[in-house]
Design a protein around this motif. Structure first.
Motif, mmCIF file in Angstrom:
data_model
loop_
_atom_site.group_PDB
_atom_site.id
_atom_site.type_symbol
_atom_site.label_atom_id
_atom_site.label_comp_id
_atom_site.label_asym_id
_atom_site.label_seq_id
_atom_site.Cartn_x
_atom_site.Cartn_y
_atom_site.Cartn_z
ATOM 1 N N ASN A 184 41.146 98.736 -27.217
ATOM 2 C CA ASN A 184 41.345 98.369 -28.621
ATOM 3 C C ASN A 184 41.905 96.956 -28.747
ATOM 4 O OD1 ASN A 184 40.391 100.753 -29.686
ATOM 5 N ND2 ASN A 184 42.407 101.740 -29.704
ATOM 6 N N ARG A 185 42.723 96.561 -27.792
ATOM 7 C CA ARG A 185 43.292 95.217 -27.840
ATOM 8 C C ARG A 185 42.210 94.150 -27.678
ATOM 9 N NH1 ARG A 185 47.179 95.966 -24.415
ATOM 10 N NH2 ARG A 185 46.494 94.727 -22.621
ATOM 11 N N HIS A 245 48.653 96.369 -28.875
ATOM 12 C CA HIS A 245 48.109 97.722 -28.931
ATOM 13 C C HIS A 245 48.213 98.371 -27.558
ATOM 14 C CE1 HIS A 245 45.454 101.085 -29.839
ATOM 15 N NE2 HIS A 245 45.508 100.726 -31.112
ATOM 16 N N SER A 246 48.623 99.621 -27.541
ATOM 17 C CA SER A 246 48.843 100.306 -26.263
ATOM 18 C C SER A 246 47.554 100.537 -25.497
ATOM 19 C CB SER A 246 49.545 101.654 -26.501
ATOM 20 O OG SER A 246 48.760 102.478 -27.370
#
Length: 379
Positions: free
Chosen positions: A188-189, A183-184
């Protein structure tokens, strides 16, 4: 057989039972299946760490530690004490050593060793590396620990072992790999990673890919959690007073570190941190800036988000350490090593090598890397 430490113990920071064996604690009940797997229930803090076959674990651990000690001579292969003295030479002129505690005499296989200097903090990351097994692209789980200040490799291990292991210690591939998280957004990662932990059959039961050895090959592939406990036990014997540990974001690494240095953590003298990084440009002299705080996972652990230009770093104190230290913590040592490692021909051909040969290559490359660094404290 000497039991060095128990793997079946409370692993919760702040609990009075942290690191205490079953025989020494009245607050434990077991086995408990409330979470769907056999667990040790600590009534003092309410935790449910998974249960292991402690006899099988200690049999493997004793063999693993003895093999390491016989190879390097940093501690005794019988009692694991570090009070070692020179004790003459063999007929071929190689140095013998003796343990001052149990009087064991042996000849370390590696004669030229740098003196081990205790690191200020230990940084540990994992790698998944392909090897040639019963088919191509089998996967080996690798752990590498560094002196976070000097950058030298302190210890490197994999979940391949040549020692006899019980069935409960073996890695079992179930056909569904945990997806890579790309995930960029780093926040969120981290959140997605915590969700991955909750989706496992138990928190330490990682499924990282197929890892089958060649037919009739000697050795076995361990569950990564078992390899992690062995890895950190070596480091604890070498550096028992190191109080600061930085690890990549993996929950069973947390459990292995906090168990190995349980005495320090129980006395609230140790600091353990998760680090997640997103390096989009070369690190510079520009100061890292605090951006925000977020909470993630079942335990709602608090993470700090730091930025430097396009670079991002998330830091999570797992043991209530001084949060002011977050700014200086990173995975810099592992980043530099991995960049160097990717340029080595031997490593680039790992998919053609057996698990045992790949382990030998890793150790050789770690020594070569350390030799290029001044005043290192590696193996």
């Amino acid at each position: 057989m000497l039991t060095l430490f128990t793997i079946n113990t409370c692993k919760s920071f702040g609990c009075r039972n942290l690191g205490l064996p079953i025989s020494a604690c009245a607050d434990y009940s077991w086995p408990d299946y409330r979470l769907g797997y056999p667990a040790l229930h600590c009534r003092a803090c309410g935790s449910y760490p998974p249960l292991f076959d402690e006899q099988q674990f200690n049999e493997w651990l004793s063999a693993y530690l003895s093999d390491y000690a016989s190879e390097y001579g940093h501690f005794c292969p019988e009692c694991y004490r570090k009070e070692i003295i020179c004790y003459g030479h063999t007929p071929r002129g190689t140095q013998r050593v003796q343990c001052r505690a149990c009087r064991k005499v042996w000849t370390p296989k590696r004669q030229k060793q740098r003196k081990l200097a205790p690191p200020e903090r230990i940084e540990t990351v994992s790698l998944i590396v392909p090897f040639q097994g019963n088919s191509s692209e089998q996967k080996l789980y690798v752990l590498i620990s560094f002196d976070a200040v000097s950058g030298s490799v302190l210890h490197i291990s994999t979940n391949f072992t040549q020692h006899l292991v019980g069935e409960t210690l073996r890695y079992r591939w179930r056909g569904i790999i945990e997806p890579d998280l790309h995930h960029s957004d780093i926040v969120n990662r981290v959140d997605m990673r915590e969700i991955q932990f909750l989706r496992r059959s138990q928190f330490d039961e990682i499924q990282y890919g197929s890892a089958m050895l060649k037919r009739n090959a000697r050795g076995a592939i361990l569950r990564p959690v078992i390899a992690a406990h062995g890895h950190f036990r070596v480091l604890n014997i070498l550096f028992p007073q190191v109080k600061t540990h930085v690890i990549s974001h993996e929950c069973f690494l947390r459990g292995a570190v906090i168990t190995a240095w349980a005495d320090l953590f129980r006395q609230r003298e140790g600091g353990l941190w998760y680090i997640e990084e997103e390096m989009n440009e070369s690190e510079s002299d520009i100061p890292w800036t605090f951006l925000s705080k977020t909470q993630h996972g079942w335990w709602q652990t608090q993470w700090q988000l730091w930025g430097q230009g396009e670079n991002r770093r998330m830091v999570c104190p797992l043991t209530g350490g001084d949060k002011r230290n977050a700014k200086m913590l990173s995975l810099r040592a592992s980043r530099y090593f991995r960049r160097w490692l990717n340029g080595q021909d031997e490593f680039s051909h790992s998919a053609k090598l057996s698990a045992g040969r790949l382990m030998q290559i890793f150790i050789s490359l770690a020594h070569e890397y350390n030799d290029k660094l001044p005043q290192t404290s590696g193996e």
